[in-house]
Design an enzyme around this catalytic site. Structure first.
Site, mmCIF file in Angstrom:
data_model
loop_
_atom_site.group_PDB
_atom_site.id
_atom_site.type_symbol
_atom_site.label_atom_id
_atom_site.label_comp_id
_atom_site.label_asym_id
_atom_site.label_seq_id
_atom_site.Cartn_x
_atom_site.Cartn_y
_atom_site.Cartn_z
ATOM 1 N N TYR A 13 -12.142 -1.223 -3.957
ATOM 2 C CA TYR A 13 -12.713 -1.286 -2.607
ATOM 3 C C TYR A 13 -14.240 -1.139 -2.624
ATOM 4 O O TYR A 13 -14.825 -0.734 -1.611
ATOM 5 C CB TYR A 13 -12.080 -0.218 -1.721
ATOM 6 N N LYS B 265 0.820 -1.205 0.000
ATOM 7 C CA LYS B 265 0.000 0.000 0.000
ATOM 8 C C LYS B 265 0.867 1.273 0.000
ATOM 9 O O LYS B 265 2.050 1.227 0.366
ATOM 10 C CB LYS B 265 -0.919 -0.020 1.219
ATOM 11 N N GLU C 149 -9.840 -8.689 -8.950
ATOM 12 C CA GLU C 149 -8.758 -7.736 -8.667
ATOM 13 C C GLU C 149 -7.623 -7.871 -9.686
ATOM 14 O O GLU C 149 -7.037 -6.877 -10.101
ATOM 15 C CB GLU C 149 -8.247 -7.937 -7.230
ATOM 16 N N ASN D 58 -1.964 -0.329 7.011
ATOM 17 C CA ASN D 58 -1.588 -1.700 7.380
ATOM 18 C C ASN D 58 -0.771 -2.433 6.312
ATOM 19 O O ASN D 58 -0.789 -3.646 6.210
ATOM 20 C CB ASN D 58 -2.816 -2.504 7.831
ATOM 21 N N HIS E 112 -2.229 -5.220 0.907
ATOM 22 C CA HIS E 112 -3.551 -5.738 0.523
ATOM 23 C C HIS E 112 -3.388 -7.136 -0.040
ATOM 24 O O HIS E 112 -2.403 -7.423 -0.725
ATOM 25 C CB HIS E 112 -4.205 -4.853 -0.549
#
Ligand code: IDP
Ligand code: MG
Length: 174
Positions: free
Chosen positions: A69, A28, A146, A132, A135
């Site tokens: 998302y 990310k 995706e 975090n 992904h």
């Protein structure tokens, strides 16, 4: 000779044991900015037991982020999530291996890094639930979507196929 009914009923059981799958993983933007990309890829190389088929760095557009998302559209953190995902380059990757979707989720660790186990990527690199580090697709259908979304130029025609062992079992049972 096994009846077709029996063949049909055995196939899902075999598939659930062992599957060669593809998954979409991404470092990310915040982790990319901290220069954690190499450390994260090193953990994937050393611990995932899968191979990397494709890798590229790019900044997701608003459209790409919202499609990626979409499942979280109604969540209170959706705006923050999209702002974060479009804030700079990500390292998007396609990895392939036996049960790689579940294995990658395990190696990533819990969404909230406070709950991430020792030895996981999020334990090592995540700073908070919204920052975090990584992904990873959560199921074969999301992995397929995706991969198509992030690698439209690549021809990954077979997203999930049975292992050689499972294929032999299927052939033997027909
Ligand atoms: P996952 O990334 O482990 O699959 P999801 O539940 O799919 O977790 O959530 C997508 C992303 O949205 C998370 O990785 C995290 O960055 C962010 N997120 C999830 N829950 C929260 C929250 O409660 N507050 C802020 N951000 C969140
Ligand atoms: Mg998710």
């Amino acid at each position: 000779m096994i009846s077709p009914f029996c063949v049909r009923s055995r196939i899902p059981m075999i598939y659930s044991v062992s599957m060669t799958q593809k998954t979409f993983l991404a470092v990310k933007p915040e982790a990319f900015k901290r220069n954690d990309t190499v450390g994260i890829v090193k953990m994937l190389e050393e611990k995932l037991g899968a191979k990397c088929l494709a890798m590229k760095a790019y900044t997701p557009s608003q459209e790409l982020a919202e499609a990626h998302y979409a499942v979280h559209r109604e969540r209170p953190f959706f705006g923050e999530l999209i702002t974060s995902f479009t804030s700079g380059p990500i390292l998007g990757m396609v990895w392939e291996g036996e049960n790689v979707i579940e294995k990658a989720r395990e190696l990533m660790g819990a969404t909230n890094p406070e709950q991430a186990a020792e030895g996981t990527i999020r334990k090592a690199f995540a700073k908070s639930i919204s920052d975090n580090a990584i992904h990873g697709s959560d199921a074969s259908e999301t992995a397929e979507n995706e991969i198509k979304l992030h690698f439209p130029e690549a021809n990954f025609s077979v997203i999930a196929k049975p292992s050689a062992e499972a294929e032999n079992l299927i052939k033997a049972s027909v």
